[in-house]
Structure formats: structure tokens, C-alpha cells
Motif scaffolding. Structure first.
Motif, mmCIF file in Angstrom:
data_model
loop_
_atom_site.group_PDB
_atom_site.id
_atom_site.type_symbol
_atom_site.label_atom_id
_atom_site.label_comp_id
_atom_site.label_asym_id
_atom_site.label_seq_id
_atom_site.Cartn_x
_atom_site.Cartn_y
_atom_site.Cartn_z
ATOM 1 N N ASP A 105 1.291 -1.263 -0.081
ATOM 2 C CA ASP A 105 -0.189 -0.118 0.199
ATOM 3 C C ASP A 105 0.625 1.464 0.152
ATOM 4 O O ASP A 105 0.127 2.298 -1.183
ATOM 5 N N SER A 119 -7.842 2.113 1.299
ATOM 6 C CA SER A 119 -8.352 0.776 2.855
ATOM 7 C C SER A 119 -8.791 -0.578 1.863
ATOM 8 O O SER A 119 -9.208 -1.405 2.200
ATOM 9 N N LYS A 120 -10.105 0.183 1.490
ATOM 10 C CA LYS A 120 -10.884 -1.352 1.219
ATOM 11 C C LYS A 120 -10.413 -1.630 -0.143
ATOM 12 O O LYS A 120 -10.436 -3.334 0.574
ATOM 13 N N THR A 122 -7.238 -2.145 0.246
ATOM 14 C CA THR A 122 -6.318 -3.422 0.046
ATOM 15 C C THR A 122 -6.575 -4.551 0.996
ATOM 16 O O THR A 122 -6.253 -5.731 1.335
ATOM 17 N N LYS A 123 -8.321 -3.943 1.580
ATOM 18 C CA LYS A 123 -8.555 -6.019 2.755
ATOM 19 C C LYS A 123 -8.810 -6.327 0.750
ATOM 20 O O LYS A 123 -8.995 -7.477 1.466
#
Length: 406
Positions: A105, A119-120, A122-123
Motif C-alpha cells: 500500500d 483501505s477497502k 487493501t483488504k
């Protein structure tokens, strides 16, 4: 991810492959090996094993398996090229090596990006790793920014990196020219140093490398040699350290032949997240109907029959290669099966094969992404394991560079 991989990042991580490092790179590596005598015995083949060195780290001294570190940026959708060129290969590597796979990231912010999506994404990327078959009992899966040693080592390595080394980086030249000077941050220039930090932190023995990452690996190796020479050996020992090398100098690991996946709209360009048209790629989470539509509309040619390796038929070679990779058949089997097919027939066959191969991944992805607690736990455990290794390396570098110990 506009740069992939290991890194694939490699660190885009990458969906490309290359049979050998160039003669120029090979020559430079050998010259540097002669300059820094500790590495003169190293071979140039990617399968050459690093000589065990008890002075590198406690972890590597007791590890039987060689270590591989790689990752993919959480920008854009993970596509067939990322999967077939990198992630699918990781699944077999985890059975043979000590493996750490992370979501890079920090690299994702070197160009303009959507802060709401990072963030989304990354998950999602982590969930795709697991859905594709990465086994957390065999490999550590973590987020790059969750191990702060990456950024700390970046700064320390930056002080030892000649600016001329970074100015010669082809990707920086190309991307800065496209974006314009006013839109390019310093991070784009120092991106290769962060990539070196990603690799060297974990005393990596081997690095999966594609055509667009060869230059970055060359810089990583040169930087490892340079820091070992400037701060390692007797200089480090006089400061209370063990002496010897601070970093292993990693070798390239060449991806399997045929793992390079090209665009559906241009058989001469690799499949890419950054391509403007989504029609150019098959995303791993594309539905059956979307896949069918993309294959139906993909670029083909007017030659009779289907064949591999005709330079005048890049799209034909690409689509046959994709079919071979997702079915697990040999090249000879595919050539014989498809030689008399027309494009209409083959496109249906290819669509069915893609849907059949990707469906289990998509089902597993939905299970993982819906269980937030499980995914968070996997990433926390992976980050803890990675940090234990990285912190040992970082502590040694701080000591060797003369910093007051905490």
C-alpha cells in the motif's frame, strides 16, 4: 497498481517474464562481485543458492528454506495477468520456500490515488491472495504499512543511494513525463529505494522478477553491496555488532515461461490495471456475463486456424496461452486441440475455461471478505511475524550506521 510486483510489486510484483537478465546487467553484477569480494563466488543463474552467513540475521541462520518476498499494489482490480503472472505462482512457491506476501500500500500512493478506496482495496487484495490459495500456515500475509520498518529502512537506505542511480530508472522517466513535473512527488523517484527496503528487510534470497522490474532488482543488489561495503564487516564489529554482511544480496527468480498475459485489445501490450479500458483485461472478480462479453469482443485476426508463436498473430498466441494456463494443459495439447478451430468456437471454449477456473476463487473471496474478523486476524498475525524479522535487520542497520541504541 500502476507498477506491479514484487513486486507484482515485484513487487508488482508483475505479470511479465524474462528468460535471462541482460548481458549488461550480468556484467555489472559480476564486476560488483569482484569489487566486493564477499560476493565473488555468487553465480548468476537465478537458482544459485545464497551462501549461508551467520552474520546476516538470527532468523536466516536457522532457516532451512530460502526466503521469497513479494506483493501487489492495492490499486485497480486484480486481473488475470496479476494472477497468472504472480499470485498463482506464489501458491507453488509457498510449498518450497519461506514466503512472505504483502499488500504494498505504501507504493500505491506514489501517484494520485483515491484516499477513500485505499483501505477497502487493501483488504480486497488480501482476500484475493487467500482466495487464490495462499495458505497462512505456510506463508505470512500482511500489509506493508503495518510493518513500520519498511519506511525506516527506506530513509536509511536513501542516505546511501546516489541520486544518479535513481535518475536512470526507466519507469520514473516514463511516468514523470506523462504526469508532468508539477504532478510528480518525490516518492515516485524514491520508489525503487522503498522496493529495495521491502526486499532487504527480510534477508530475501530470491525475488520474482519480470521484464519491467529487472532494473529495480539491479539497483537493490547494488545498494545491498554498497551498504555492506560502507557499514558492514569490521566497521560494524567495531561498533559492537557481529560484523559481516548487513544484507543478503538477492538473486532473481524467473517466473515460469508463458506466464506473461497480454491485453485483450492489443496482443503486443501487457494486461495492465492502468490501461484506460476495462475491456483490455479480465478481472478476477468479473462475472460470467462480463467475461463472456470481453472475450467475445477481444481483438483477433483473420488467419485460418489457431497457432502458437506466430509473430504476426500476437493476439492468437496470447489467447491460446491463457487457455493453456487456466486449463493446466500442455502447449502441445492446446495446439492440437485448437489448430482447426475458428475464432467463434474457440472464444466459447475459452470463456467456459475462464469461468470454471475463476468461479472457485470468486466464491472463496466472498466468504473471506464477509468475515472481517478472520481477515483482520490474518493480517495482524502476518504483520507480527514479518515485524519480528524486519526489526532484527533494522536494529543491525541502525547500529552499523552509528546511531545511539534505544
Amino acid at each position: 497498481m500502476s507498477r506491479t510486483s514484487i513486486l507484482s510489486h515485484f513487487l508488482n510484483l508483475s505479470n511479465t517474464s524474462s528468460p535471462h537478465l541482460s548481458c549488461r546487467i550480468q556484467s555489472r553484477f559480476l564486476k560488483r562481485a569482484e569489487l566486493f569480494g564477499d560476493y565473488a563466488s555468487r553465480g548468476r543463474c537465478f537458482c544459485t543458492l545464497s551462501v549461508p552467513d551467520s552474520n546476516v540475521s538470527d532468523d536466516s541462520a536457522t532457516s532451512v528454506r530460502k526466503r521469497i518476498v513479494s506483493g501487489v499494489q492495492p490499486t485497480g482490480s486484480i486481473h488475470l495477468g496479476n494472477y497468472l503472472g504472480a499470485i498463482k505462482n506464489w501458491v507453488s512457491l509457498q510449498d518450497k520456500y519461506d514466503t512472505l506476501f504483502f499488500i504494498v500500500d505504501l507504493h500505491a500512493i506514489t501517484l494520485p490515488y483515491d484516499t477513500r478506496e485505499l483501505s477497502k482495496a487493501t483488504k480486497d487484495t488480501a482476500a484475493i491472495y487467500l482466495a487464490c490459495g495462499i495458505d497462512t500456515s505456510k506463508a505470512s500475509v500482511f500489509v506493508q504499512s503495518h510493518v513500520r520498518a519498511h519506511v525506516e529502512l527506506l530513509w536509511l537506505l536513501s542516505s546511501a543511494t546516489p541520486i544518479g542511480w535513481l535518475n536512470r530508472m526507466i519507469q520514473f522517466k516514463e511516468k514523470s513525463r506523462k504526469a508532468g513535473d508539477e504532478n510528480v512527488g518525490v516518492a515516485l523517484l524514491t520508489y525503487p529505494v522503498l522496493m529495495a527496503s521491502d526486499i532487504l528487510l527480510y534477508q530475501s534470497d530470491l525475488v520474482p522478477v519480470g521484464e519491467d522490474q529487472k532494473q529495480h532488482l539491479e539497483l537493490t543488489r547494488e545498494l545491498a553491496d554498497r551498504v555492506n561495503h560502507l557499514y558492514g564487516g569490521r566497521k560494524w564489529k567495531k561498533l559492537g555488532g557481529r560484523g559481516g554482511s548487513l544484507f543478503k544480496v538477492p538473486e532473481p527468480l524467473i517466473p515460469p515461461a508463458g506466464a506473461r498475459v497480454m491485453s485483450l485489445t492489443d496482443g503486443l501490450s501487457k494486461m495492465s490495471k492502468s490501461a484506460p479500458s476495462d475491456q483490455s483485461r479480465i478481472n478476477l472478480l468479473d462475472s460470467k456475463d462480463v467475461i463472456a462479453n470481453k472475450i467475445k469482443r477481444c481483438k483477433t485476426d483473420s488467419f485460418p486456424g489457431l497457432e502458437f508463436d506466430n509473430p504476426d498473430r500476437p493476439e492468437c498466441n496470447n489467447l491460446l496461452s491463457v487457455y493453456q494456463l487456466v486449463t493446466g494443459k500442455t502447449k502441445e495439447e492446446v495446439a492440437q486441440e485448437c489448430q482447426n478451430m475458428n475464432w467463434g468456437t474457440f472464444k466459447v471454449v475459452l470463456t467456459d475455461a475462464l469461468v470454471a477456473h475463476l468461479n472457485p476463487i470468486q466464491v472463496r473471496y466472498e466468504e473471506i471478505i464477509s468475515d472481517t474478523g478472520y481477515l483482520d486476524g490474518v493480517l495482524a498475525e502476518g504483520a507480527e511475524k514479518a515485524a519480528n524479522i524486519a526489526d532484527t535487520t533494522l536494529k543491525n542497520v541502525y547500529q552499523a550506521m552509528g546511531f545511539l541504541q534505544r
